[in-house]
Design a protein around this motif. Structure first.
Motif, PDB file in Angstrom:
ATOM      1  N   LYS A 100     -40.939  37.670  56.492  1.00  0.00           N
ATOM      2  CA  LYS A 100     -41.109  36.669  55.432  1.00  0.00           C
ATOM      3  C   LYS A 100     -39.882  36.536  54.542  1.00  0.00           C
ATOM      4  CE  LYS A 100     -45.396  35.706  56.346  1.00  0.00           C
ATOM      5  NZ  LYS A 100     -45.806  34.424  56.799  1.00  0.00           N
ATOM      6  N   GLY A 101     -38.761  37.116  54.920  1.00  0.00           N
ATOM      7  CA  GLY A 101     -37.566  37.035  54.093  1.00  0.00           C
ATOM      8  C   GLY A 101     -37.592  38.082  52.999  1.00  0.00           C
ATOM      9  N   VAL A 102     -36.957  37.781  51.884  1.00  0.00           N
ATOM     10  CA  VAL A 102     -36.852  38.757  50.803  1.00  0.00           C
ATOM     11  C   VAL A 102     -38.191  38.917  50.084  1.00  0.00           C
ATOM     12  CG1 VAL A 102     -34.413  38.349  50.443  1.00  0.00           C
ATOM     13  CG2 VAL A 102     -36.056  37.044  49.134  1.00  0.00           C
ATOM     14  N   PHE A 103     -38.389  40.082  49.538  1.00  0.00           N
ATOM     15  CA  PHE A 103     -39.606  40.389  48.799  1.00  0.00           C
ATOM     16  C   PHE A 103     -39.156  41.104  47.534  1.00  0.00           C
ATOM     17  CE2 PHE A 103     -43.683  42.557  48.008  1.00  0.00           C
ATOM     18  CZ  PHE A 103     -44.570  41.537  48.292  1.00  0.00           C
ATOM     19  N   PRO A 104     -38.749  40.343  46.497  1.00  0.00           N
ATOM     20  CA  PRO A 104     -38.175  40.945  45.294  1.00  0.00           C
ATOM     21  C   PRO A 104     -39.107  41.959  44.643  1.00  0.00           C
ATOM     22  CG  PRO A 104     -38.023  38.553  45.205  1.00  0.00           C
ATOM     23  CD  PRO A 104     -38.872  38.895  46.381  1.00  0.00           C
ATOM     24  N   LEU A 105     -38.497  43.002  44.105  1.00  0.00           N
ATOM     25  CA  LEU A 105     -39.256  43.996  43.368  1.00  0.00           C
ATOM     26  C   LEU A 105     -39.720  43.412  42.039  1.00  0.00           C
ATOM     27  CD1 LEU A 105     -36.994  47.104  43.953  1.00  0.00           C
ATOM     28  CD2 LEU A 105     -39.090  46.502  45.154  1.00  0.00           C
ATOM     29  N   ASP A 106     -40.790  43.937  41.524  1.00  0.00           N
ATOM     30  CA  ASP A 106     -41.346  43.493  40.251  1.00  0.00           C
ATOM     31  C   ASP A 106     -40.725  44.342  39.136  1.00  0.00           C
ATOM     32  OD1 ASP A 106     -42.906  42.521  38.194  1.00  0.00           O
ATOM     33  OD2 ASP A 106     -44.807  43.207  39.013  1.00  0.00           O
ATOM     34  N   HIS A 107     -39.444  44.089  38.850  1.00  0.00           N
ATOM     35  CA  HIS A 107     -38.697  44.896  37.884  1.00  0.00           C
ATOM     36  C   HIS A 107     -39.312  44.891  36.491  1.00  0.00           C
ATOM     37  CE1 HIS A 107     -35.387  45.888  40.524  1.00  0.00           C
ATOM     38  NE2 HIS A 107     -35.339  44.621  40.919  1.00  0.00           N
ATOM     39  N   PHE A 108     -39.963  43.801  36.110  1.00  0.00           N
ATOM     40  CA  PHE A 108     -40.507  43.683  34.759  1.00  0.00           C
ATOM     41  C   PHE A 108     -41.992  44.015  34.689  1.00  0.00           C
ATOM     42  CE2 PHE A 108     -36.853  40.777  35.008  1.00  0.00           C
ATOM     43  CZ  PHE A 108     -36.024  41.431  34.108  1.00  0.00           C
ATOM     44  N   GLY A 109     -42.558  44.453  35.798  1.00  0.00           N
ATOM     45  CA  GLY A 109     -43.956  44.870  35.809  1.00  0.00           C
ATOM     46  C   GLY A 109     -44.947  43.749  35.566  1.00  0.00           C
ATOM     47  N   GLU A 110     -44.584  42.536  35.966  1.00  0.00           N
ATOM     48  CA  GLU A 110     -45.447  41.381  35.718  1.00  0.00           C
ATOM     49  C   GLU A 110     -46.779  41.466  36.466  1.00  0.00           C
ATOM     50  OE1 GLU A 110     -43.016  37.542  35.167  1.00  0.00           O
ATOM     51  OE2 GLU A 110     -41.862  38.767  36.595  1.00  0.00           O
ATOM     52  N   CYS A 111     -46.801  42.148  37.599  1.00  0.00           N
ATOM     53  CA  CYS A 111     -48.024  42.295  38.389  1.00  0.00           C
ATOM     54  C   CYS A 111     -48.403  43.767  38.543  1.00  0.00           C
ATOM     55  CB  CYS A 111     -47.848  41.632  39.762  1.00  0.00           C
ATOM     56  SG  CYS A 111     -47.512  39.867  39.677  1.00  0.00           S
ATOM     57  N   LYS A 112     -47.883  44.605  37.672  1.00  0.00           N
ATOM     58  CA  LYS A 112     -48.072  46.047  37.789  1.00  0.00           C
ATOM     59  C   LYS A 112     -49.535  46.467  37.688  1.00  0.00           C
ATOM     60  CE  LYS A 112     -46.559  50.483  36.000  1.00  0.00           C
ATOM     61  NZ  LYS A 112     -45.665  51.174  35.084  1.00  0.00           N
ATOM     62  N   GLN A 113     -50.268  45.890  36.750  1.00  0.00           N
ATOM     63  CA  GLN A 113     -51.661  46.289  36.546  1.00  0.00           C
ATOM     64  C   GLN A 113     -52.495  46.050  37.801  1.00  0.00           C
ATOM     65  OE1 GLN A 113     -53.685  44.555  33.191  1.00  0.00           O
ATOM     66  NE2 GLN A 113     -55.667  45.309  33.850  1.00  0.00           N
ATOM     67  N   VAL A 114     -52.383  44.865  38.374  1.00  0.00           N
ATOM     68  CA  VAL A 114     -53.174  44.565  39.566  1.00  0.00           C
ATOM     69  C   VAL A 114     -52.673  45.361  40.766  1.00  0.00           C
ATOM     70  CG1 VAL A 114     -51.936  42.496  40.320  1.00  0.00           C
ATOM     71  CG2 VAL A 114     -54.353  42.734  40.838  1.00  0.00           C
ATOM     72  N   LYS A 115     -51.371  45.656  40.815  1.00  0.00           N
ATOM     73  CA  LYS A 115     -50.834  46.508  41.882  1.00  0.00           C
ATOM     74  C   LYS A 115     -51.470  47.896  41.805  1.00  0.00           C
ATOM     75  CE  LYS A 115     -47.210  48.911  41.432  1.00  0.00           C
ATOM     76  NZ  LYS A 115     -45.878  49.443  41.181  1.00  0.00           N
ATOM     77  N   GLU A 116     -51.562  48.427  40.595  1.00  0.00           N
ATOM     78  CA  GLU A 116     -52.169  49.744  40.398  1.00  0.00           C
ATOM     79  C   GLU A 116     -53.647  49.728  40.790  1.00  0.00           C
ATOM     80  OE1 GLU A 116     -50.524  52.521  39.763  1.00  0.00           O
ATOM     81  OE2 GLU A 116     -48.634  51.420  39.573  1.00  0.00           O
ATOM     82  N   GLU A 117     -54.343  48.642  40.470  1.00  0.00           N
ATOM     83  CA  GLU A 117     -55.757  48.503  40.854  1.00  0.00           C
ATOM     84  C   GLU A 117     -55.897  48.513  42.375  1.00  0.00           C
ATOM     85  OE1 GLU A 117     -57.481  45.061  38.957  1.00  0.00           O
ATOM     86  OE2 GLU A 117     -56.720  45.694  37.002  1.00  0.00           O
ATOM     87  N   TYR A 118     -54.981  47.821  43.046  1.00  0.00           N
ATOM     88  CA  TYR A 118     -55.009  47.775  44.509  1.00  0.00           C
ATOM     89  C   TYR A 118     -54.749  49.160  45.098  1.00  0.00           C
ATOM     90  CZ  TYR A 118     -53.831  46.600  49.319  1.00  0.00           C
ATOM     91  OH  TYR A 118     -53.780  46.553  50.681  1.00  0.00           O
ATOM     92  N   LEU A 119     -53.736  49.850  44.589  1.00  0.00           N
ATOM     93  CA  LEU A 119     -53.431  51.188  45.092  1.00  0.00           C
ATOM     94  C   LEU A 119     -54.585  52.157  44.832  1.00  0.00           C
ATOM     95  CD1 LEU A 119     -49.662  51.458  44.088  1.00  0.00           C
ATOM     96  CD2 LEU A 119     -50.629  51.043  46.365  1.00  0.00           C
ATOM     97  N   ASP A 120     -55.224  52.041  43.670  1.00  0.00           N
ATOM     98  CA  ASP A 120     -56.403  52.869  43.364  1.00  0.00           C
ATOM     99  C   ASP A 120     -57.533  52.581  44.350  1.00  0.00           C
ATOM    100  OD1 ASP A 120     -55.162  54.130  41.236  1.00  0.00           O
ATOM    101  OD2 ASP A 120     -56.119  52.866  39.705  1.00  0.00           O
TER     102      ASP A 120
END
Length: 78
Positions: free
Chosen positions: A16-36
């Motif tokens: 899918k090409g580049v997949f930029p990191l979320d340096h500013f944590g804009e989606c961090k909360q939902v990412k953590e929910e997914y990992l949990d």
């Protein structure tokens, strides 16, 4: 780490090409929910599909990945 002489590996670019990191944590909360969710469900991703959709939608809305129909990402009929 061993390397076999005479054997070379050719790197392939991401599908899918580049997949930029979320340096500013804009989606961090939902990412953590997914990992949990994955941890609680022994990494069975299909159980965490709703949270995965929310995470991918967040990334698309924040410009961290290209806009794409979620059906094309494996969420068809889910």
């Amino acid at each position: 780490m061993g390397v076999t002489p005479g054997v070379s590996f050719k790197a392939k670019p991401p599908e899918k090409g580049v997949f930029p990191l979320d340096h500013f944590g804009e989606c961090k909360q939902v990412k953590e929910e997914y990992l949990d969710c994955l941890k609680k469900n022994e990494t069975q991703a299909e159980i965490c599909g709703t949270v995965a959709k929310i995470y991918l939608t967040c990334r698309m809305q924040k410009g961290l990945m290209a806009e794409q129909n979620l059906d094309e990402l494996g969420f068809k009929g889910k």
